[in-house]
Design an enzyme around this catalytic site. Structure first.
Site, PDB file in Angstrom:
ATOM      1  N   TRP A   1     -31.113  -9.710 -15.864  1.00 17.04           N
ATOM      2  CA  TRP A   1     -32.534  -9.403 -16.127  1.00 17.04           C
ATOM      3  C   TRP A   1     -32.892  -9.457 -17.608  1.00 17.04           C
ATOM      4  O   TRP A   1     -34.048  -9.339 -17.972  1.00 17.04           O
ATOM      5  CB  TRP A   1     -32.887  -8.020 -15.553  1.00 17.04           C
ATOM      6  CG  TRP A   1     -32.827  -7.936 -14.054  1.00 17.04           C
ATOM      7  CD1 TRP A   1     -32.334  -8.881 -13.176  1.00 17.04           C
ATOM      8  CD2 TRP A   1     -33.286  -6.848 -13.238  1.00 17.04           C
ATOM      9  NE1 TRP A   1     -32.456  -8.447 -11.878  1.00 17.04           N
ATOM     10  CE2 TRP A   1     -33.041  -7.198 -11.891  1.00 17.04           C
ATOM     11  CE3 TRP A   1     -33.870  -5.613 -13.523  1.00 17.04           C
ATOM     12  CZ2 TRP A   1     -33.364  -6.354 -10.828  1.00 17.04           C
ATOM     13  CZ3 TRP A   1     -34.193  -4.769 -12.459  1.00 17.04           C
ATOM     14  CH2 TRP A   1     -33.942  -5.145 -11.127  1.00 17.04           C
ATOM     15  N   LYS A   2     -31.891  -9.566 -18.458  1.00 18.20           N
ATOM     16  CA  LYS A   2     -32.115  -9.626 -19.909  1.00 18.20           C
ATOM     17  C   LYS A   2     -32.990  -8.446 -20.363  1.00 18.20           C
ATOM     18  O   LYS A   2     -32.929  -7.382 -19.744  1.00 18.20           O
ATOM     19  CB  LYS A   2     -32.712 -10.977 -20.284  1.00 18.20           C
ATOM     20  CG  LYS A   2     -31.892 -12.140 -19.710  1.00 18.20           C
ATOM     21  CD  LYS A   2     -32.264 -13.496 -20.244  1.00 18.20           C
ATOM     22  CE  LYS A   2     -31.389 -14.555 -19.586  1.00 18.20           C
ATOM     23  NZ  LYS A   2     -31.620 -15.895 -20.118  1.00 18.20           N
TER      24      LYS A   2
ATOM     25  N   HIS B   1     -22.704 -13.750 -23.340  1.00 18.02           N
ATOM     26  CA  HIS B   1     -23.894 -14.535 -23.026  1.00 18.02           C
ATOM     27  C   HIS B   1     -24.354 -15.285 -24.279  1.00 18.02           C
ATOM     28  O   HIS B   1     -24.262 -14.757 -25.388  1.00 18.02           O
ATOM     29  CB  HIS B   1     -25.009 -13.621 -22.509  1.00 18.02           C
ATOM     30  CG  HIS B   1     -26.139 -14.405 -21.929  1.00 18.02           C
ATOM     31  ND1 HIS B   1     -27.104 -14.977 -22.708  1.00 18.02           N
ATOM     32  CD2 HIS B   1     -26.410 -14.770 -20.654  1.00 18.02           C
ATOM     33  CE1 HIS B   1     -27.942 -15.650 -21.933  1.00 18.02           C
ATOM     34  NE2 HIS B   1     -27.544 -15.546 -20.680  1.00 18.02           N
TER      35      HIS B   1
ATOM     36  N   GLU C   1     -27.111 -15.747 -25.541  1.00 20.77           N
ATOM     37  CA  GLU C   1     -28.094 -15.037 -26.375  1.00 20.77           C
ATOM     38  C   GLU C   1     -27.401 -13.998 -27.255  1.00 20.77           C
ATOM     39  O   GLU C   1     -27.826 -13.744 -28.380  1.00 20.77           O
ATOM     40  CB  GLU C   1     -29.175 -14.401 -25.481  1.00 20.77           C
ATOM     41  CG  GLU C   1     -30.096 -15.479 -24.906  1.00 20.77           C
ATOM     42  CD  GLU C   1     -30.640 -15.186 -23.527  1.00 20.77           C
ATOM     43  OE1 GLU C   1     -30.631 -14.026 -23.092  1.00 20.77           O
ATOM     44  OE2 GLU C   1     -31.081 -16.156 -22.860  1.00 20.77           O
TER      45      GLU C   1
ATOM     46  N   GLU D   1     -22.557 -21.757 -18.753  1.00 20.35           N
ATOM     47  CA  GLU D   1     -24.000 -21.841 -18.973  1.00 20.35           C
ATOM     48  C   GLU D   1     -24.272 -22.754 -20.165  1.00 20.35           C
ATOM     49  O   GLU D   1     -24.225 -22.298 -21.316  1.00 20.35           O
ATOM     50  CB  GLU D   1     -24.571 -20.448 -19.256  1.00 20.35           C
ATOM     51  CG  GLU D   1     -24.353 -19.470 -18.140  1.00 20.35           C
ATOM     52  CD  GLU D   1     -25.347 -18.312 -18.204  1.00 20.35           C
ATOM     53  OE1 GLU D   1     -26.116 -18.169 -17.250  1.00 20.35           O
ATOM     54  OE2 GLU D   1     -25.366 -17.587 -19.212  1.00 20.35           O
TER      55      GLU D   1
ATOM     56  N   GLY E   1     -33.163 -20.975 -19.637  1.00 25.86           N
ATOM     57  CA  GLY E   1     -34.561 -20.632 -19.858  1.00 25.86           C
ATOM     58  C   GLY E   1     -35.435 -21.809 -20.239  1.00 25.86           C
ATOM     59  O   GLY E   1     -36.583 -21.636 -20.633  1.00 25.86           O
TER      60      GLY E   1
ATOM     61  N   GLY F   1     -31.171 -16.090 -14.536  1.00 26.73           N
ATOM     62  CA  GLY F   1     -32.018 -15.374 -15.482  1.00 26.73           C
ATOM     63  C   GLY F   1     -33.423 -15.238 -14.936  1.00 26.73           C
ATOM     64  O   GLY F   1     -33.719 -14.361 -14.117  1.00 26.73           O
ATOM     65  N   GLY F   2     -34.294 -16.122 -15.362  1.00 25.98           N
ATOM     66  CA  GLY F   2     -35.721 -16.040 -15.019  1.00 25.98           C
ATOM     67  C   GLY F   2     -35.997 -15.818 -13.544  1.00 25.98           C
ATOM     68  O   GLY F   2     -36.801 -14.942 -13.169  1.00 25.98           O
TER      69      GLY F   2
HETATM   70  P1  PGA Z   1     -32.165 -18.807 -16.814  1.00 32.59           P
HETATM   71  O1  PGA Z   1     -31.078 -17.891 -17.541  1.00 32.59           O
HETATM   72  O2  PGA Z   1     -31.818 -18.800 -15.340  1.00 32.59           O
HETATM   73  O3  PGA Z   1     -33.474 -18.179 -17.115  1.00 32.59           O
HETATM   74  O4  PGA Z   1     -32.035 -20.178 -17.389  1.00 32.59           O
HETATM   75  C1  PGA Z   1     -29.739 -17.949 -17.161  1.00 32.59           C
HETATM   76  C2  PGA Z   1     -28.941 -17.012 -18.002  1.00 32.59           C
HETATM   77  O5  PGA Z   1     -29.271 -16.840 -19.188  1.00 32.59           O
HETATM   78  O6  PGA Z   1     -27.956 -16.413 -17.530  1.00 32.59           O
END
Ligand code: PGA
Length: 249
Positions: free
Chosen positions: A10-11, A94, A96, A166, A172, A233-234
């Site tokens: 969910w970030k 991750h 990010e 990933e 994203g 993610g999204g």
């Molecule tokens: P995303 O993110 O599905 O929004 O591309 C994936 C993730 O960062 O794990």
């Protein structure tokens, strides 16, 4: 048989009431599945999520943690704190965290060790950037991330490791690796693990794909033999979309 997993990251989204709402929606929407289903809300909402999902088959997991057990690390959270509220799995590495918070392979290796010491399960994320792929360096980059972050582990510790490939350019962005690109890299990852350890370790480890997985592309990506699920993610922020992706596994 390898474990299939669909995990929602969910970030930094959803406050407490929004978290409770989304979990309620998920409870009503998720299909029955033999796959493991996980959600990773933010730290402040983990305890409420654990309580709310008690008795369900959905596992609540953390998005990050520190390598130390306790101490002068303002703003950080330890394995012990997570376990004290019922969290047994943590996402580490991750992209990010790597890109915005300076987490490098050496730091991640320490975090992995902290998780192993606590007998926690790790979802270890890695993947190349667009420039790496354009330069044809994507296999090398991935191999190095695995080597530096994980290959110091004992063979027996791999039962606590889940991998999440990933590609950074697909996170994203709405752009996904093609199912063939995902399969190609997942097969390479298994080969790399087989060389560093043994065939069995390589064949047993669950390897998730992450990066713009949506209901529309999940089926095709999950149909690939070396893709064992997804880190979402999204699309994990919408109960129907997440449920559709879980149904695809
Ligand atoms: P995303 O993110 O599905 O929004 O591309 C994936 C993730 O960062 O794990």
């Amino acid at each position: 048989m390898r474990k299939k997993i669909v995990a929602g990251n969910w970030k930094m989204n959803k406050n407490s009431s929004e978290t409770a709402d989304l979990l309620t929606q998920l409870t009503g929407t998720l299909p029955n599945t033999t796959a493991e289903v996980m959600v990773a809300p933010t730290f402040v909402n983990l305890a409420l999520a654990v309580k709310q999902m008690a008795g369900s088959s959905v596992e609540v997991v953390a998005q990050n943690m520190h390598f130390a057990q306790s101490g002068a690390y303002t703003g950080e959270i330890s394995s012990n704190m997570l376990q004290s509220i019922g969290i047994e799995t943590v996402i580490l590495g991750h992209s990010e965290r790597r890109a915005y918070f300076g987490e490098d392979d050496a730091l991640l290796a320490k975090k992995v060790d902290a998780a192993m010491d606590a007998d926690m399960r790790v979802i270890f994320c890695f993947g190349e950037e667009l420039q790496d792929r354009k330069a044809g360096d994507h296999f090398k980059v991935v191999e190095n991330q695995l080597k530096n972050g994980l290959f110091h582990l004992e063979t027996t510790q791999w039962k606590k490791i889940v991998l999440a490939y990933e590609p950074v350019w697909a996170i994203g962005t709405g752009e996904t690796a093609s199912p063939d690109q995902a399969q190609e890299m997942h097969a390479f990852i298994r080969k790399t693990i087989a060389e560093a350890y043994d065939q069995e370790t390589a064949q047993v480890v669950t390897i998730l794909y992450g990066g713009s997985v949506k209901p529309a592309n999940a089926n095709e990506i999950f149909s690939k033999p070396d893709v064992d699920g997804g880190l979402i993610g999204g699309a994990a922020l919408n109960a129907e979309d997440f449920a559709a992706i879980v149904a695809a596994i």
